[in-house]
Design a protein around this motif. Structure first.
Motif, PDB file in Angstrom:
ATOM      1  N   ASN A  76       1.020  -1.263   0.004  1.00  0.00           N
ATOM      2  CA  ASN A  76       0.138  -0.094  -0.101  1.00  0.00           C
ATOM      3  C   ASN A  76       0.981   1.091   0.326  1.00  0.00           C
ATOM      4  O   ASN A  76       0.675   1.810  -0.207  1.00  0.00           O
ATOM      5  N   LYS A  77       2.270   1.692   0.122  1.00  0.00           N
ATOM      6  CA  LYS A  77       2.924   2.033   0.251  1.00  0.00           C
ATOM      7  C   LYS A  77       3.213   2.762  -1.764  1.00  0.00           C
ATOM      8  O   LYS A  77       3.411   4.223  -1.697  1.00  0.00           O
ATOM      9  N   HIS A  78       2.728   1.885  -2.267  1.00  0.00           N
ATOM     10  CA  HIS A  78       2.797   1.801  -4.041  1.00  0.00           C
ATOM     11  C   HIS A  78       1.280   3.335  -4.731  1.00  0.00           C
ATOM     12  O   HIS A  78       0.145   2.691  -3.608  1.00  0.00           O
ATOM     13  N   GLN A  79       1.703   4.520  -4.885  1.00  0.00           N
ATOM     14  CA  GLN A  79       0.439   4.832  -5.191  1.00  0.00           C
ATOM     15  C   GLN A  79      -0.611   4.628  -6.059  1.00  0.00           C
ATOM     16  O   GLN A  79      -1.687   4.738  -5.683  1.00  0.00           O
ATOM     17  N   LYS A  80      -0.801   3.284  -6.493  1.00  0.00           N
ATOM     18  CA  LYS A  80      -2.257   2.478  -7.117  1.00  0.00           C
ATOM     19  C   LYS A  80      -2.283   1.889  -7.104  1.00  0.00           C
ATOM     20  O   LYS A  80      -3.009   0.650  -7.288  1.00  0.00           O
ATOM     21  N   ILE A  81      -1.623   0.981  -6.104  1.00  0.00           N
ATOM     22  CA  ILE A  81      -2.242  -0.508  -5.282  1.00  0.00           C
ATOM     23  C   ILE A  81      -3.144   0.065  -3.871  1.00  0.00           C
ATOM     24  O   ILE A  81      -3.646   0.858  -2.980  1.00  0.00           O
ATOM     25  N   ARG A  82      -3.918  -0.771  -4.446  1.00  0.00           N
ATOM     26  CA  ARG A  82      -5.103  -1.005  -3.075  1.00  0.00           C
ATOM     27  C   ARG A  82      -5.396  -2.569  -2.433  1.00  0.00           C
ATOM     28  O   ARG A  82      -5.351  -3.013  -2.498  1.00  0.00           O
ATOM     29  N   ALA A  83      -4.240  -2.981  -1.664  1.00  0.00           N
ATOM     30  CA  ALA A  83      -4.118  -4.099  -1.361  1.00  0.00           C
ATOM     31  C   ALA A  83      -4.880  -4.306  -0.448  1.00  0.00           C
ATOM     32  O   ALA A  83      -4.855  -3.458   0.957  1.00  0.00           O
ATOM     33  N   ALA A  84      -6.146  -5.588   0.445  1.00  0.00           N
ATOM     34  CA  ALA A  84      -6.429  -6.137   1.329  1.00  0.00           C
ATOM     35  C   ALA A  84      -6.054  -7.162   2.245  1.00  0.00           C
ATOM     36  O   ALA A  84      -6.175  -7.881   1.509  1.00  0.00           O
ATOM     37  N   LEU A  85      -6.012  -7.166   3.687  1.00  0.00           N
ATOM     38  CA  LEU A  85      -5.736  -8.126   4.431  1.00  0.00           C
ATOM     39  C   LEU A  85      -6.620  -8.528   4.216  1.00  0.00           C
ATOM     40  O   LEU A  85      -7.939  -8.254   4.846  1.00  0.00           O
ATOM     41  N   CYS A  86      -6.987  -9.817   3.487  1.00  0.00           N
ATOM     42  CA  CYS A  86      -8.530 -10.342   4.393  1.00  0.00           C
ATOM     43  C   CYS A  86      -7.979 -11.257   4.691  1.00  0.00           C
ATOM     44  O   CYS A  86      -7.155 -13.131   4.582  1.00  0.00           O
ATOM     45  N   TRP A  87      -9.533 -12.068   5.706  1.00  0.00           N
ATOM     46  CA  TRP A  87      -9.583 -13.218   6.314  1.00  0.00           C
ATOM     47  C   TRP A  87     -10.585 -14.601   5.821  1.00  0.00           C
ATOM     48  O   TRP A  87     -10.570 -15.432   6.779  1.00  0.00           O
ATOM     49  N   ASN A  88     -11.701 -13.962   4.981  1.00  0.00           N
ATOM     50  CA  ASN A  88     -12.531 -14.352   5.061  1.00  0.00           C
ATOM     51  C   ASN A  88     -13.224 -14.656   2.940  1.00  0.00           C
ATOM     52  O   ASN A  88     -13.036 -13.406   2.774  1.00  0.00           O
ATOM     53  N   THR A  89     -13.997 -15.529   2.739  1.00  0.00           N
ATOM     54  CA  THR A  89     -14.131 -14.501   1.278  1.00  0.00           C
ATOM     55  C   THR A  89     -15.154 -13.890   1.236  1.00  0.00           C
ATOM     56  O   THR A  89     -15.100 -12.789   0.180  1.00  0.00           O
ATOM     57  N   GLU A 129     -18.211  -3.118  -8.967  1.00  0.00           N
ATOM     58  CA  GLU A 129     -18.895  -2.624  -8.881  1.00  0.00           C
ATOM     59  C   GLU A 129     -19.344  -1.164  -9.762  1.00  0.00           C
ATOM     60  O   GLU A 129     -19.691  -0.813 -10.057  1.00  0.00           O
ATOM     61  N   GLY A 130     -18.041  -0.707  -8.943  1.00  0.00           N
ATOM     62  CA  GLY A 130     -18.387   1.181  -9.868  1.00  0.00           C
ATOM     63  C   GLY A 130     -19.282   1.613  -8.298  1.00  0.00           C
ATOM     64  O   GLY A 130     -19.350   1.902  -7.736  1.00  0.00           O
ATOM     65  N   GLY A 131     -20.117   2.926  -9.408  1.00  0.00           N
ATOM     66  CA  GLY A 131     -20.890   3.608  -9.039  1.00  0.00           C
ATOM     67  C   GLY A 131     -20.411   4.247  -8.053  1.00  0.00           C
ATOM     68  O   GLY A 131     -19.677   5.401  -8.013  1.00  0.00           O
ATOM     69  N   ARG A 132     -21.227   4.658  -7.064  1.00  0.00           N
ATOM     70  CA  ARG A 132     -21.014   4.856  -5.292  1.00  0.00           C
ATOM     71  C   ARG A 132     -19.618   5.510  -5.290  1.00  0.00           C
ATOM     72  O   ARG A 132     -19.100   5.861  -4.573  1.00  0.00           O
ATOM     73  N   HIS A 133     -19.325   3.808  -5.383  1.00  0.00           N
ATOM     74  CA  HIS A 133     -17.294   2.850  -4.892  1.00  0.00           C
ATOM     75  C   HIS A 133     -16.837   3.748  -5.555  1.00  0.00           C
ATOM     76  O   HIS A 133     -15.466   4.278  -5.084  1.00  0.00           O
ATOM     77  N   GLU A 134     -16.974   4.564  -6.967  1.00  0.00           N
ATOM     78  CA  GLU A 134     -16.190   5.087  -7.956  1.00  0.00           C
ATOM     79  C   GLU A 134     -15.860   6.726  -7.111  1.00  0.00           C
ATOM     80  O   GLU A 134     -14.277   6.394  -7.383  1.00  0.00           O
ATOM     81  N   ARG A 135     -16.059   7.529  -6.446  1.00  0.00           N
ATOM     82  CA  ARG A 135     -15.650   8.130  -6.327  1.00  0.00           C
ATOM     83  C   ARG A 135     -14.958   8.763  -5.002  1.00  0.00           C
ATOM     84  O   ARG A 135     -14.148   8.723  -4.557  1.00  0.00           O
ATOM     85  N   ARG A 136     -15.281   6.805  -4.273  1.00  0.00           N
ATOM     86  CA  ARG A 136     -14.279   6.453  -2.649  1.00  0.00           C
ATOM     87  C   ARG A 136     -13.235   6.197  -3.243  1.00  0.00           C
ATOM     88  O   ARG A 136     -12.135   6.953  -2.369  1.00  0.00           O
ATOM     89  N   ILE A 137     -12.990   5.795  -4.218  1.00  0.00           N
ATOM     90  CA  ILE A 137     -11.784   5.015  -4.943  1.00  0.00           C
ATOM     91  C   ILE A 137     -11.172   6.383  -5.146  1.00  0.00           C
ATOM     92  O   ILE A 137      -9.666   6.688  -4.778  1.00  0.00           O
ATOM     93  N   GLU A 138     -11.314   6.884  -5.718  1.00  0.00           N
ATOM     94  CA  GLU A 138     -10.393   8.264  -6.501  1.00  0.00           C
ATOM     95  C   GLU A 138     -10.070   9.530  -5.135  1.00  0.00           C
ATOM     96  O   GLU A 138      -8.726  10.100  -5.081  1.00  0.00           O
ATOM     97  N   LYS A 139     -11.053   9.034  -4.037  1.00  0.00           N
ATOM     98  CA  LYS A 139     -10.359  10.131  -2.931  1.00  0.00           C
ATOM     99  C   LYS A 139      -9.016   9.123  -1.607  1.00  0.00           C
ATOM    100  O   LYS A 139      -8.398  10.082  -0.871  1.00  0.00           O
ATOM    101  N   ILE A 140      -8.887   8.005  -2.455  1.00  0.00           N
ATOM    102  CA  ILE A 140      -7.576   7.458  -1.480  1.00  0.00           C
ATOM    103  C   ILE A 140      -6.553   7.844  -1.487  1.00  0.00           C
ATOM    104  O   ILE A 140      -5.490   8.288  -0.346  1.00  0.00           O
ATOM    105  N   PRO A 141      -5.951   7.921  -3.116  1.00  0.00           N
ATOM    106  CA  PRO A 141      -4.361   8.813  -3.397  1.00  0.00           C
ATOM    107  C   PRO A 141      -4.432   9.698  -2.808  1.00  0.00           C
ATOM    108  O   PRO A 141      -4.853  11.221  -1.945  1.00  0.00           O
ATOM    109  N   CYS A 142      -3.460  10.220  -1.866  1.00  0.00           N
ATOM    110  CA  CYS A 142      -2.582  11.737  -0.944  1.00  0.00           C
ATOM    111  C   CYS A 142      -2.036  12.494  -2.083  1.00  0.00           C
ATOM    112  O   CYS A 142      -1.516  11.639  -3.398  1.00  0.00           O
ATOM    113  N   LEU A 143      -2.801  13.418  -2.033  1.00  0.00           N
ATOM    114  CA  LEU A 143      -2.306  14.089  -3.442  1.00  0.00           C
ATOM    115  C   LEU A 143      -0.967  15.408  -2.758  1.00  0.00           C
ATOM    116  O   LEU A 143      -0.433  15.765  -1.969  1.00  0.00           O
TER     117      LEU A 143
END
Length: 143
Positions: A76-89, A129-143
């Motif tokens: 997650n130190k890489h700008q375009k990465i969204r790594a998710a630590l997951c424990w179940n499906t 899914e995109g949609g409402r989630h897209e704008r949230r994803i766009e806010k993740i990177p630090c500018l």
């Protein structure tokens, strides 16, 4: 589809099984992980996976260490990465659908191998899914 995979010494057994699964799904695999059980530094294997996903050389990535934390934090130190630590499906499914996770981080010491394989299948077969989630994803990177 091309998958980049990396692991430290705690994830070797899982990685080898996951590579077998991915190949049975006719997916191309780039293996950046260790193939042994001698202690190694996970960051040495995480950065090549993250770089492949970030550049588009791989569609998705999978990282495995004992807790999943170290590999996830490093990726997650890489700008375009969204790594998710997951424990179940269920968490994997939501990470793909809602967060457009592009790297799956697995905690080998806390999940069984069958669970890990099911999580990988879910990760590969679930779309953003995109949609409402897209704008949230766009806010993740630090500018």
């Amino acid at each position: 589809m091309k998958i980049a995979i990396g692991n430290d010494h705690a994830g070797t057994e899982y990685k080898l099984a996951i590579i077998g699964l991915l190949k049975s799904m006719d997916l191309e695999v780039s293996n950046y992980g260790t193939n042994g059980s001698d202690s190694v530094d996970y960051a040495d294997f995480v950065h090549p996976v993250a770089k492949d996903v970030e550049s588009g050389d791989a569609d998705l990535g999978i990282l495995i260490c004992g807790s999943g934390n170290g590999v996830s934090m490093t990726a997650n130190k890489h700008q375009k990465i969204r790594a998710a630590l997951c424990w179940n499906t269920e968490i994997v499914k939501l990470a793909r659908e809602h967060n457009d996770a592009n790297i799956l981080s697995l905690p080998a010491r806390f999940i069984s191998l069958p669970q890990a394989l099911d999580m990988v299948k879910t990760f590969i077969n679930t779309s953003f899914e995109g949609g409402r989630h897209e704008r949230r994803i766009e806010k993740i990177p630090c500018l």
